[in-house]
Design an enzyme around this catalytic site. Structure first.
Site, PDB file in Angstrom:
ATOM      1  N   HIS A   1      -1.175   1.661  -4.493  1.00  0.00           N
ATOM      2  CA  HIS A   1      -1.570   3.070  -4.395  1.00  0.00           C
ATOM      3  C   HIS A   1      -0.663   4.009  -5.187  1.00  0.00           C
ATOM      4  O   HIS A   1      -0.638   5.208  -4.944  1.00  0.00           O
ATOM      5  CB  HIS A   1      -1.641   3.485  -2.922  1.00  0.00           C
ATOM      6  CG  HIS A   1      -2.682   2.736  -2.162  1.00  0.00           C
ATOM      7  ND1 HIS A   1      -2.659   2.594  -0.784  1.00  0.00           N
ATOM      8  CD2 HIS A   1      -3.792   2.070  -2.582  1.00  0.00           C
ATOM      9  CE1 HIS A   1      -3.697   1.874  -0.401  1.00  0.00           C
ATOM     10  NE2 HIS A   1      -4.392   1.544  -1.472  1.00  0.00           N
TER      11      HIS A   1
ATOM     12  N   VAL B   1       3.712   4.032  -1.116  1.00  0.00           N
ATOM     13  CA  VAL B   1       4.112   4.648  -2.385  1.00  0.00           C
ATOM     14  C   VAL B   1       5.624   4.885  -2.453  1.00  0.00           C
ATOM     15  O   VAL B   1       6.148   5.288  -3.492  1.00  0.00           O
ATOM     16  CB  VAL B   1       3.352   5.973  -2.630  1.00  0.00           C
ATOM     17  CG1 VAL B   1       1.858   5.707  -2.770  1.00  0.00           C
ATOM     18  CG2 VAL B   1       3.606   6.997  -1.535  1.00  0.00           C
TER      19      VAL B   1
ATOM     20  N   GLY C   1       2.537  -4.291   8.953  1.00  0.00           N
ATOM     21  CA  GLY C   1       2.512  -2.835   9.031  1.00  0.00           C
ATOM     22  C   GLY C   1       1.255  -2.190   8.510  1.00  0.00           C
ATOM     23  O   GLY C   1       1.275  -1.030   8.112  1.00  0.00           O
TER      24      GLY C   1
ATOM     25  N   ALA D   1       7.226  -3.902  12.832  1.00  0.00           N
ATOM     26  CA  ALA D   1       7.633  -4.650  11.646  1.00  0.00           C
ATOM     27  C   ALA D   1       8.983  -5.357  11.794  1.00  0.00           C
ATOM     28  O   ALA D   1       9.108  -6.536  11.474  1.00  0.00           O
ATOM     29  CB  ALA D   1       7.666  -3.711  10.436  1.00  0.00           C
TER      30      ALA D   1
ATOM     31  N   GLN E   1       0.832  -1.199   0.000  1.00  0.00           N
ATOM     32  CA  GLN E   1       0.000   0.000   0.000  1.00  0.00           C
ATOM     33  C   GLN E   1       0.870   1.254   0.000  1.00  0.00           C
ATOM     34  O   GLN E   1       0.364   2.359  -0.150  1.00  0.00           O
ATOM     35  CB  GLN E   1      -0.898   0.005   1.246  1.00  0.00           C
ATOM     36  CG  GLN E   1      -1.914  -1.118   1.287  1.00  0.00           C
ATOM     37  CD  GLN E   1      -2.600  -1.236   2.635  1.00  0.00           C
ATOM     38  OE1 GLN E   1      -2.364  -2.164   3.387  1.00  0.00           O
ATOM     39  NE2 GLN E   1      -3.446  -0.277   2.954  1.00  0.00           N
TER      40      GLN E   1
END
Length: 230
Positions: free
Chosen positions: A104, A88, A170, A214, A86
Site C-alpha cells: 500500500h 505504510v 495483525g 502480534a 499492508q
C-alpha cells in the site's frame, strides 16, 4: 533453507502505538477516508491530504518496532524470510528485516504526480505544497489510495506462491486484494494466522489460528510450531 513468507497488517504496528483507521480515537476519527485516502480527495483539497499524511508521518517517526517486528528479524537466521506488508510505516525495516514488500505504499517516500515511477526518500516528516519532483510537478504521498491499482501485487503473488510456510499477522484478512494472497499458497503448505479477532475466512486444514496479539502470538508461533526444539 525453507521460504517463510509473512503477510503483516495494522495489528503488528498498533502495538508500537501507530493508529489504524479502524481504531477509536485514532488519527482517522477526524477525517473521512474519501477526503484523505483517494485521488478525488487529493484533487479536492491537496492541503488537507498533505497535512493528514504529515501527521501520520510525524507519529510514525516517534515510535519504535516491537517484539513481533524483532521476532521476524530473528527468524532470518533459520528461514529465508520475505515480508509482504499492508502497512505504510517503516517499522519492519527499522527492526532490521531485509526483504519487505509494501503493498500500500510507503509513508516515508513521496512521488511525482506526473510520473509515478519517480519516487523519493523523504528526509523529514513534512511534505508541503510547492515541493516538486525533477519534472517540476507537485510531490504527493507515496501511498496507494482507495481505488488505485496495487502495483506490487504481482510481485507479492509470486512470493506467496513460493512459500513453504505462510504467516498472517495483525490483519483480519478483510482488505483485498491483499487478503487474497492466502489463496496463492501451495496446497498443504502450513498457514499460521495470528490475530486477536477471529478472521473473516473459513479455516482450512492447513491453517492454524493463534488468537493472540502480534507480540505474544509470534512468541507462541516460534516456540510451539516453527522452532519447538530451540
Amino acid at each position: 533453507m525453507k521460504k517463510l513468507v509473512v503477510l503483516s497488517g495494522a495489528g503488528i504496528s498498533a502495538e508500537s502505538g501507530i493508529s489504524t483507521f479502524r481504531d477509536n480515537g485514532g488519527l482517522w476519527d477526524n477525517y473521512r477516508i474519501e477526503d484523505v485516502a483517494t485521488f478525488e480527495g487529493w484533487v479536492k483539497d491537496q492541503e488537507l491530504v498533505l497535512d493528514f499524511y504529515n501527521q501520520r508521518r510525524k507519529q510514525a517517526d516517534s515510535v519504535k518496532p516491537n517484539a513481533a517486528h524483532y521476532a521476524l528479524v530473528e527468524l532470518e537466521k533459520h528461514f529465508d524470510v520475505a515480508i509482504i506488508t499492508q502497512n505504510v510505516d517503516n517499522l519492519h525495516e527499522v527492526a532490521g528485516s531485509s526483504k519487505v514488500i509494501h503493498l500500500h505504499g510507503e509513508l516515508f517516500k513521496s512521488r511525482s504526480t506526473k510520473n509515478p515511477d519517480l519516487v523519493y526518500e523523504m528526509t523529514s516528516w513534512e511534505l508541503k505544497t510547492g515541493d516538486l519532483c525533477e519534472l517540476g510537478s507537485q510531490l504527493r504521498p507515496h501511498i496507494v489510495w482507495f481505488g488505485e491499482e496495487v502495483p506490487m501485487m504481482e510481485v507479492a503473488v509470486e512470493v506467496a506462491e513460493e512459500a513453504d510456510i505462510f504467516i498472517v499477522i495483525g490483519t483480519s484478512l478483510a482488505v483485498y486484494p491483499a487478503a487474497g494472497l492466502v489463496h496463492y499458497v501451495g496446497a498443504g503448505k502450513p498457514i499460521y494466522i495470528i490475530d486477536p479477532a477471529q478472521p473473516e475466512i473459513n479455516l482450512k486444514k492447513n491453517m492454524t489460528f493463534i488468537q493472540e496479539k502480534a507480540t505474544t502470538g509470534m512468541e507462541t508461533l516460534i516456540k510451539k510450531y516453527l522452532l519447538p526444539d530451540n
